[in-house]
Design a protein around this motif. Sequence first.
Motif, PDB file in Angstrom:
ATOM      1  N   LYS A  22       0.726  -1.192   0.004  1.00 46.26           N
ATOM      2  CA  LYS A  22       0.214  -0.148   0.179  1.00 46.26           C
ATOM      3  C   LYS A  22       0.488   0.845  -0.345  1.00 46.26           C
ATOM      4  O   LYS A  22       0.026   2.280  -0.685  1.00 46.26           O
ATOM      5  N   LYS A  48      -4.247   0.945   7.561  1.00 47.17           N
ATOM      6  CA  LYS A  48      -4.039   0.455   6.979  1.00 47.17           C
ATOM      7  C   LYS A  48      -2.435  -0.279   7.521  1.00 47.17           C
ATOM      8  O   LYS A  48      -1.577   0.080   7.288  1.00 47.17           O
ATOM      9  N   GLU A  84      -4.763   7.391   6.423  1.00 53.35           N
ATOM     10  CA  GLU A  84      -5.271   8.102   5.167  1.00 53.35           C
ATOM     11  C   GLU A  84      -6.972   9.090   5.416  1.00 53.35           C
ATOM     12  O   GLU A  84      -7.260   7.340   6.325  1.00 53.35           O
ATOM     13  N   ASP A  85      -7.354   9.730   4.890  1.00 51.54           N
ATOM     14  CA  ASP A  85      -8.138  10.800   5.387  1.00 51.54           C
ATOM     15  C   ASP A  85      -9.750   9.566   5.264  1.00 51.54           C
ATOM     16  O   ASP A  85      -9.184   9.125   3.629  1.00 51.54           O
ATOM     17  N   LEU A 115     -12.984   8.996   3.262  1.00 49.73           N
ATOM     18  CA  LEU A 115     -13.415   9.036   2.004  1.00 49.73           C
ATOM     19  C   LEU A 115     -14.664   9.111   1.580  1.00 49.73           C
ATOM     20  O   LEU A 115     -15.042   7.790   2.117  1.00 49.73           O
ATOM     21  N   GLU A 146     -18.774   3.347  -3.057  1.00 50.50           N
ATOM     22  CA  GLU A 146     -17.748   2.640  -3.988  1.00 50.50           C
ATOM     23  C   GLU A 146     -17.755   1.368  -5.290  1.00 50.50           C
ATOM     24  O   GLU A 146     -19.237   1.078  -5.165  1.00 50.50           O
ATOM     25  N   LYS A 164     -18.557  -5.026   0.852  1.00 49.60           N
ATOM     26  CA  LYS A 164     -17.463  -5.473   1.433  1.00 49.60           C
ATOM     27  C   LYS A 164     -17.785  -5.921   2.789  1.00 49.60           C
ATOM     28  O   LYS A 164     -17.106  -6.835   3.735  1.00 49.60           O
ATOM     29  N   GLU A 199      -7.826   1.993  -3.222  1.00 46.47           N
ATOM     30  CA  GLU A 199      -6.755   1.054  -3.205  1.00 46.47           C
ATOM     31  C   GLU A 199      -6.297   0.282  -5.040  1.00 46.47           C
ATOM     32  O   GLU A 199      -7.847   0.712  -5.821  1.00 46.47           O
TER      33      GLU A 199
HETATM   34  P1  AMP Z   1      -8.978  -1.405   0.378  1.00 46.93           P
HETATM   35  O1  AMP Z   1      -8.297  -2.811   1.140  1.00 46.93           O
HETATM   36  O2  AMP Z   1      -7.740  -0.417   1.161  1.00 46.93           O
HETATM   37  O3  AMP Z   1      -9.782  -1.438  -0.349  1.00 46.93           O
HETATM   38  O4  AMP Z   1      -9.536  -0.855   2.939  1.00 46.93           O
HETATM   39  C1  AMP Z   1     -10.716  -1.640   2.615  1.00 46.93           C
HETATM   40  C2  AMP Z   1     -12.048  -1.278   2.522  1.00 46.93           C
HETATM   41  O5  AMP Z   1     -11.738   0.038   3.435  1.00 46.93           O
HETATM   42  C3  AMP Z   1     -12.285  -0.681   1.249  1.00 46.93           C
HETATM   43  O6  AMP Z   1     -13.227  -1.325  -0.162  1.00 46.93           O
HETATM   44  C4  AMP Z   1     -13.433   1.056   2.272  1.00 46.93           C
HETATM   45  O7  AMP Z   1     -14.450   0.292   2.372  1.00 46.93           O
HETATM   46  C5  AMP Z   1     -13.211   1.678   3.149  1.00 46.93           C
HETATM   47  N1  AMP Z   1     -12.060   2.582   2.828  1.00 46.93           N
HETATM   48  C6  AMP Z   1     -10.532   1.784   2.768  1.00 46.93           C
HETATM   49  N2  AMP Z   1      -9.609   3.642   2.697  1.00 46.93           N
HETATM   50  C7  AMP Z   1     -11.081   4.201   2.785  1.00 46.93           C
HETATM   51  C8  AMP Z   1     -10.855   5.630   2.637  1.00 46.93           C
HETATM   52  N3  AMP Z   1     -10.033   6.946   2.422  1.00 46.93           N
HETATM   53  N4  AMP Z   1     -12.366   5.956   3.194  1.00 46.93           N
HETATM   54  C9  AMP Z   1     -12.959   5.838   3.380  1.00 46.93           C
HETATM   55  N5  AMP Z   1     -13.333   4.225   3.533  1.00 46.93           N
HETATM   56  C10 AMP Z   1     -12.020   3.284   2.845  1.00 46.93           C
END
Ligand code: AMP
Length: 426
Positions: A103, A143, A189-190, A192, A196, A218, A288
């Motif tokens: 990441k 993360k 991270e902030d 958002l 999705e 998810k 991501e």
């Molecule tokens: P990722 O593995 O980074 O995709 O994160 C898993 C899940 O966490 C994502 O599908 C989002 O539902 C949530 N998520 C990750 N990053 C953010 C973010 N910056 N803002 C809001 N939700 C997030």
Amino acid sequence: MKILVIGSGGREHALAWKLAQSPRVKKVFVAPGNGGTAAMPHLENLAIPEIERLADFCVAEDVHLTVVGPEAPLAAGVVDHFRERRLRIFGPTRAAAQLESSKAYAKDFMQRHGIPTAQHRTFTDPAQAHAYITERNCALVVKADGLAAGKGVVVAATPDEAHAAVDDMLERNTYGVQHGEDGARVVIEDFLEGEEASFIVLVDGTRVLPLASSQDHKRLRDGDQGPNTGGMGAYSPAPVVSPEVHARVMREIIMPTVQGMAADGNPYTGFLYAGLMIDRQGHARTLEFNCRLGDPETQPILMRLKSDLVHVLDAAIDGKLDKLELQWDRRTALAVVMAAPGYPETPRLGGAIEGLPAPAEDLQVFHAGTRLDGNVLRTAGGRVLAVTALGDSLRMAQQRAYAGLRQIRFEGMQFRQDIGWRALKR
Ligand code: AMP
Ligand code: GLY
């Protein structure tokens, strides 16, 4: 011709099912496969775990091409290895797969190339991470850096939750993440706001061919509540990806990513999956990257794909994606995942599965965590099945999928009742 699919999930069952439909294909090998791929005509499971021996097998059997489902073999360098042996394979190299496997690499790449994403910082030192959380004082997402199979992401509504997540990841490695050489790292991270969507494309190094849009669910429970999972259901197309959003994502995210990877001397080949957050104004930011197809997004996407997938993968491997246009079924496809009891934390496996509906033109049950035990099909993984249906509307695809699902029984089965709710609410 013969084809090899690497992986064992629902995504790989759907890939093998689709590839086997090509008139040129005699046999699709799936390594290691599952109870679904074990039982389908023209498919054969292979119990060969080592990359080296899989390559030997491809030489011996004159396998035309290999497609890789999951991230782990990509991050382990299966594509580099096959290419060294002059075997045709579709996927990113180990270096390019870092877009998913790290990441911190992905965030740094996005920042350097001006690709929209949430503001972030990376930390190895817990004290500095805690200080940053206090300073930001807003909703944050913490993360763990490294492959964590969909876990290792904590959405922290309050600073206290973010502090606790940092301790879990940097001090205790609660999520069991595989670390790089320099130890545990977290990205903070902030948070958002928005909706999705999954935006998946094929890349041949320079050119891009987008697949149909999709949306995953998810969280474990209805209404997007409960813990994060690998994905509990998906549908395609996703109405949130309007033609305007699509054009913008291609222009602002996908093309700069492909050009940026090439400019960095790390050209990208393979499926590229951008997990997007789309706000009310239609601005998309990248949450991501995944260096593979989504699971369960692949199941509805491939139900809708009319083009010959072997032809598509050949063009991608040969750097000729600009010569292609994909044909899609205009209907909506929707997949509902059935999971084992205790999923995602501690799935309890081994239960007998009964009542699988017969496949039909508009209904397929793709297997994930299943195995054949003699004539009995048993659960063998957290996500067990993805019941996937086509319908003239999202509502009809949903009704058809749930009608199929209601015939299936295994002890403690879990599934969401509301797959597709965001699109129905629009
Ligand atoms: P990722 O593995 O980074 O995709 O994160 C898993 C899940 O966490 C994502 O599908 C989002 O539902 C949530 N998520 C990750 N990053 C953010 C973010 N910056 N803002 C809001 N939700 C997030
Ligand atoms: N369904 C989410 C993923 O494949 O990463």
